[in-house]
Design an enzyme around this catalytic site. Structure first.
Site, PDB file in Angstrom:
ATOM      1  N   SER A 240       0.828  -1.213   0.000  1.00  0.00           N
ATOM      2  CA  SER A 240       0.000   0.000   0.000  1.00  0.00           C
ATOM      3  C   SER A 240       0.860   1.259   0.000  1.00  0.00           C
ATOM      4  O   SER A 240       0.603   2.197  -0.768  1.00  0.00           O
ATOM      5  CB  SER A 240      -0.968   0.001   1.193  1.00  0.00           C
ATOM      6  OG  SER A 240      -0.279  -0.224   2.402  1.00  0.00           O
ATOM      7  N   HIS A 270      -2.200  -8.790   2.055  1.00  0.00           N
ATOM      8  CA  HIS A 270      -1.854  -7.521   2.727  1.00  0.00           C
ATOM      9  C   HIS A 270      -2.968  -7.209   3.748  1.00  0.00           C
ATOM     10  O   HIS A 270      -3.280  -8.034   4.595  1.00  0.00           O
ATOM     11  CB  HIS A 270      -1.680  -6.452   1.632  1.00  0.00           C
ATOM     12  CG  HIS A 270      -1.000  -5.189   2.063  1.00  0.00           C
ATOM     13  ND1 HIS A 270      -0.390  -5.016   3.276  1.00  0.00           N
ATOM     14  CD2 HIS A 270      -0.852  -3.989   1.418  1.00  0.00           C
ATOM     15  CE1 HIS A 270       0.116  -3.792   3.357  1.00  0.00           C
ATOM     16  NE2 HIS A 270      -0.162  -3.140   2.247  1.00  0.00           N
ATOM     17  N   HIS A 317       5.530 -12.732   7.233  1.00  0.00           N
ATOM     18  CA  HIS A 317       5.786 -11.350   6.823  1.00  0.00           C
ATOM     19  C   HIS A 317       6.935 -11.323   5.827  1.00  0.00           C
ATOM     20  O   HIS A 317       7.848 -12.144   5.904  1.00  0.00           O
ATOM     21  CB  HIS A 317       6.115 -10.464   8.032  1.00  0.00           C
ATOM     22  CG  HIS A 317       5.902  -9.018   7.745  1.00  0.00           C
ATOM     23  ND1 HIS A 317       6.867  -8.229   7.171  1.00  0.00           N
ATOM     24  CD2 HIS A 317       4.805  -8.227   7.905  1.00  0.00           C
ATOM     25  CE1 HIS A 317       6.375  -7.008   7.013  1.00  0.00           C
ATOM     26  NE2 HIS A 317       5.129  -6.975   7.438  1.00  0.00           N
ATOM     27  N   ARG A 326       3.434  -4.722  16.533  1.00  0.00           N
ATOM     28  CA  ARG A 326       2.060  -4.199  16.448  1.00  0.00           C
ATOM     29  C   ARG A 326       1.076  -5.264  16.964  1.00  0.00           C
ATOM     30  O   ARG A 326       0.049  -4.941  17.550  1.00  0.00           O
ATOM     31  CB  ARG A 326       1.725  -3.808  15.001  1.00  0.00           C
ATOM     32  CG  ARG A 326       2.643  -2.729  14.437  1.00  0.00           C
ATOM     33  CD  ARG A 326       2.427  -2.529  12.951  1.00  0.00           C
ATOM     34  NE  ARG A 326       2.676  -3.748  12.186  1.00  0.00           N
ATOM     35  CZ  ARG A 326       2.420  -3.914  10.898  1.00  0.00           C
ATOM     36  NH1 ARG A 326       1.885  -2.910  10.198  1.00  0.00           N
ATOM     37  NH2 ARG A 326       2.688  -5.044  10.292  1.00  0.00           N
ATOM     38  N   ASP A 372      -2.183  -8.297  11.740  1.00  0.00           N
ATOM     39  CA  ASP A 372      -3.568  -8.642  11.417  1.00  0.00           C
ATOM     40  C   ASP A 372      -4.120  -9.795  12.245  1.00  0.00           C
ATOM     41  O   ASP A 372      -5.333 -10.009  12.282  1.00  0.00           O
ATOM     42  CB  ASP A 372      -3.684  -8.979   9.920  1.00  0.00           C
ATOM     43  CG  ASP A 372      -3.320  -7.791   9.067  1.00  0.00           C
ATOM     44  OD1 ASP A 372      -3.849  -6.702   9.326  1.00  0.00           O
ATOM     45  OD2 ASP A 372      -2.492  -7.942   8.150  1.00  0.00           O
TER      46      ASP A 372
HETATM   47  N1  HAX Z   1       0.700 -19.549   5.620  1.00  0.00           N
HETATM   48  C1  HAX Z   1       1.089 -20.438   4.692  1.00  0.00           C
HETATM   49  N2  HAX Z   1       2.145 -20.264   3.880  1.00  0.00           N
HETATM   50  C2  HAX Z   1       2.858 -19.152   4.057  1.00  0.00           C
HETATM   51  C3  HAX Z   1       2.545 -18.196   5.031  1.00  0.00           C
HETATM   52  C4  HAX Z   1       1.417 -18.418   5.818  1.00  0.00           C
HETATM   53  N3  HAX Z   1       1.008 -17.554   6.738  1.00  0.00           N
HETATM   54  N4  HAX Z   1       3.444 -17.193   4.946  1.00  0.00           N
HETATM   55  C5  HAX Z   1       4.287 -17.509   3.936  1.00  0.00           C
HETATM   56  N5  HAX Z   1       3.930 -18.698   3.400  1.00  0.00           N
HETATM   57  C6  HAX Z   1       4.511 -19.348   2.240  1.00  0.00           C
HETATM   58  C7  HAX Z   1       4.394 -18.431   1.046  1.00  0.00           C
HETATM   59  O1  HAX Z   1       3.095 -18.481   0.483  1.00  0.00           O
HETATM   60  C8  HAX Z   1       5.478 -18.960   0.163  1.00  0.00           C
HETATM   61  O2  HAX Z   1       5.001 -20.122  -0.465  1.00  0.00           O
HETATM   62  P1  HAX Z   1       5.393 -20.499  -1.984  1.00  0.00           P
HETATM   63  O3  HAX Z   1       6.876 -20.722  -1.944  1.00  0.00           O
HETATM   64  O4  HAX Z   1       4.596 -21.696  -2.285  1.00  0.00           O
HETATM   65  O5  HAX Z   1       5.043 -19.300  -2.811  1.00  0.00           O
HETATM   66  C9  HAX Z   1       6.545 -19.360   1.168  1.00  0.00           C
HETATM   67  O6  HAX Z   1       5.889 -19.519   2.418  1.00  0.00           O
HETATM   68  C10 HAX Z   1       7.649 -18.317   1.340  1.00  0.00           C
HETATM   69  O7  HAX Z   1       7.045 -17.086   1.634  1.00  0.00           O
HETATM   70  P2  HAX Z   1       7.811 -15.990   2.528  1.00  0.00           P
HETATM   71  O8  HAX Z   1       9.058 -15.627   1.812  1.00  0.00           O
HETATM   72  O9  HAX Z   1       7.929 -16.464   3.925  1.00  0.00           O
HETATM   73  O10 HAX Z   1       6.760 -14.810   2.565  1.00  0.00           O
HETATM   74  P3  HAX Z   1       6.473 -13.706   1.456  1.00  0.00           P
HETATM   75  O11 HAX Z   1       7.411 -12.583   1.684  1.00  0.00           O
HETATM   76  O12 HAX Z   1       6.441 -14.287   0.074  1.00  0.00           O
HETATM   77  O13 HAX Z   1       4.989 -13.304   1.811  1.00  0.00           O
HETATM   78  C11 HAX Z   1       3.186 -12.746   3.257  1.00  0.00           C
HETATM   79  C12 HAX Z   1       4.677 -12.572   2.982  1.00  0.00           C
HETATM   80  C13 HAX Z   1       2.785 -11.818   4.372  1.00  0.00           C
HETATM   81  C14 HAX Z   1       2.413 -12.396   1.984  1.00  0.00           C
HETATM   82  C15 HAX Z   1       2.932 -14.229   3.669  1.00  0.00           C
HETATM   83  O14 HAX Z   1       3.610 -14.505   4.880  1.00  0.00           O
HETATM   84  C16 HAX Z   1       1.444 -14.542   3.805  1.00  0.00           C
HETATM   85  O15 HAX Z   1       0.823 -14.849   2.802  1.00  0.00           O
HETATM   86  N6  HAX Z   1       0.878 -14.477   5.061  1.00  0.00           N
HETATM   87  C17 HAX Z   1      -0.541 -14.706   5.271  1.00  0.00           C
HETATM   88  C18 HAX Z   1      -1.346 -13.473   4.854  1.00  0.00           C
HETATM   89  C19 HAX Z   1      -1.112 -12.326   5.810  1.00  0.00           C
HETATM   90  O16 HAX Z   1      -1.194 -12.477   7.029  1.00  0.00           O
HETATM   91  N7  HAX Z   1      -0.824 -11.137   5.264  1.00  0.00           N
HETATM   92  C20 HAX Z   1      -0.644  -9.924   6.055  1.00  0.00           C
HETATM   93  C21 HAX Z   1       0.815  -9.548   6.211  1.00  0.00           C
HETATM   94  C22 HAX Z   1       1.007  -8.279   7.008  1.00  0.00           C
HETATM   95  C23 HAX Z   1       0.481  -7.146   6.230  1.00  0.00           C
HETATM   96  O17 HAX Z   1       0.951  -6.755   5.185  1.00  0.00           O
HETATM   97  N8  HAX Z   1      -0.586  -6.617   6.683  1.00  0.00           N
HETATM   98  O18 HAX Z   1      -1.232  -5.747   5.902  1.00  0.00           O
END
Ligand code: HAX
Length: 434
Positions: A240, A270, A317, A326, A372
């Site tokens: 964002s 996000h 994250h 947070r 979150d």
């Molecule tokens: N559950 C399952 N799998 C997860 C995971 C979770 N909570 N977090 C990461 N992974 C997976 C990823 O999907 C990725 O899988 P692939 O290799 O198959 O693509 C792998 O682990 C490596 O990911 P990463 O390097 O640890 O994390 P990213 O930087 O790619 O992504 C995210 C960060 C926040 C998007 C991710 O941790 C996620 O999807 N979390 C769940 C959704 C969430 O809570 N989002 C909010 C984040 C905070 C925020 O921005 N708030 O607005």
């Protein structure tokens, strides 16, 4: 000129030579190198953005203007009877890096009151949208609809010079930010409270007026202040914040830029994660049917989500490698105010199990909870159970950081953002030669 704008102008004039010197004398100094993994993998860790407003350390978490969350809450002035500082005092701090006095904070509160009235046509736009529109789509539409109010767009058309563009950006930022509580609360009451709109009370500050228009008694005003400040900023690379920066770099005004940022926040990876945490937890509790959420049952539910190829919302994250401060801040609030609340207990029970499950799963680089995972519990406790609204709350908060950044972006004359792309063949050639 207000004290805030005068102090901001001084800060800008002091800061500009630092940016100019770096550009003039050290432009060729390398900050880092980009790998093929980073080029394909969403630019994780590529250091190519600059902001002084907040910094996210992977192990420590966020600092706003060099201060941790508890330090910020302790240092900013609070109105008598309030446990949390006003959003307006935080806005002053984020823009200037100075802790305002109570009088300076009051001046911003008064200034915002004069800017808070939302034009009637915005409500017409919202009323014309179907009732099954997502609250985030409505929030974004309302912000875009107000673009005609932009002082920046008008003054740019009239030929305002580059180094003065921060001034109308600041005006737009204050005008827009001051209106967001009314827009957010309108969307909530329109969609979920039988259109029973509560008129703003301009005697109240940002958080107080928001709680009033939501129709929720104290201490929800303090909850709102805490919530907006916690969600304000997370340095510049998150989707964002980055979107607002990118769009504003084209010299689109902040109405266009913030609504674009809100659209980025609406994604489940996000900001929408706060909605999904509650959706997941409610589904889980429904399936339990009153059964005790034992660690074993929670493990099973988490594995069912992972085995279905979905992410566990609220965990992981892109930068953080420990529990999000947070999250901890909101958890401390819950421990003080609602320690025995059943939903908090379930969220806590998930916290006890989820990191181990994610580590066992072996994919997520960070198995710990993010902001979150905890925020919906507090909203639910105060009666805001309509979880599709939660990301709007996040969006109001995120506006503080992104609008402060957009003001500074123009103050420092940051150019159009335009990274370079390569083709897959080019990457294959680079890889072959390495
Ligand atoms: N559950 C399952 N799998 C997860 C995971 C979770 N909570 N977090 C990461 N992974 C997976 C990823 O999907 C990725 O899988 P692939 O290799 O198959 O693509 C792998 O682990 C490596 O990911 P990463 O390097 O640890 O994390 P990213 O930087 O790619 O992504 C995210 C960060 C926040 C998007 C991710 O941790 C996620 O999807 N979390 C769940 C959704 C969430 O809570 N989002 C909010 C984040 C905070 C925020 O921005 N708030 O607005």
């Amino acid at each position: 000129m207000s004290t805030l704008k005068t102090v901001l102008q001084q800060k800008i004039e002091e800061h500009r030579p630092r940016t100019m010197k770096l550009l003039k004398e050290h432009s060729d100094v390398k900050v880092g190198e980009v790998t093929i993994g980073q080029a394909i993998g969403g630019a994780r860790g590529v250091r190519c953005l600059v902001t002084d407003i907040s910094y996210l350390d992977p192990m420590e978490g966020i600092r706003f203007r060099g201060m941790t969350i508890p330090e910020v809450f302790a240092a900013l002035p609070k109105a008598p009877g309030n446990d949390y500082p006003s959003v307006e005092s935080f806005w002053y701090f984020m823009l200037t890096s100075e802790i305002p006095t109570m009088e300076q904070a009051e001046e911003v509160i008064e200034d915002f009151k004069g800017r808070a009235k939302v034009p009637e046509y915005v409500f017409d736009v919202l009323r014309s949208m179907p009732k099954d529109s997502h609250p985030m789509a409505m929030f974004s539409a309302a912000i875009t609809a107000m673009q005609r109010e932009s002082v920046f767009a008008k003054e740019y058309r009239e030929g305002l010079g580059k180094m003065d563009l921060w001034q109308p950006t600041y005006e737009d930022a204050c005008n827009l930010l001051a209106k967001l509580p009314t827009i957010g609360a309108f969307i909530y009451r329109w969609l979920f409270k039988d259109e029973d709109i509560i008129e703003p009370d301009y005697n109240l500050d940002f958080g107080g007026n928001f709680a009033h228009m939501m129709g929720i008694d104290a201490p929800y005003d303090d909850v709102a202040r805490m919530y907006f400040i916690l969600h304000s900023d997370h340095e510049s690379g998150n989707a964002s914040a980055h979107t607002v920066h990118l769009v504003a770099s084209t010299l689109s005004d902040v109405y266009y830029a913030l609504s674009a940022g809100i659209n980025a926040l609406a994604g489940p990876l996000h900001g929408l994660a706060n909605e999904n945490v509650l959706r997941w937890t409610q589904d889980f509790m429904e399936k339990l049917g009153g059964q005790e959420p034992t660690p074993e049952v929670i493990r099973e539910a988490l594995w069912a989500t992972l085995n279905a190829g979905q992410v566990v919302p609220g965990y992981g994250h892109a930068v953080l490698r420990k529990t999000d401060p947070r999250y901890m801040s909101q958890r401390e609030f819950c421990l003080q105010v609602l320690p025995d609340y059943p939903l908090f207990k379930v969220i806590n029970a998930i916290y006890e199990v989820a990191p181990d499950v994610l580590m066992e799963h072996g994919k997520a680089k960070n198995p710990w909870p993010n902001v979150d995972a905890q925020s919906g519990v507090i909203q639910w406790y105060y009666g805001v159970t309509e979880y599709s609204f939660y990301t709007v709350l996040f969006g109001i908060g995120r506006a503080i950081g992104t609008l402060a950044n957009a003001t500074w972006d123009r103050a420092l004359g940051y150019p159009l953002e335009r990274p370079k792309s390569l083709t897959t063949t080019m990457l294959e050639d680079i890889a072959a030669k390495s």
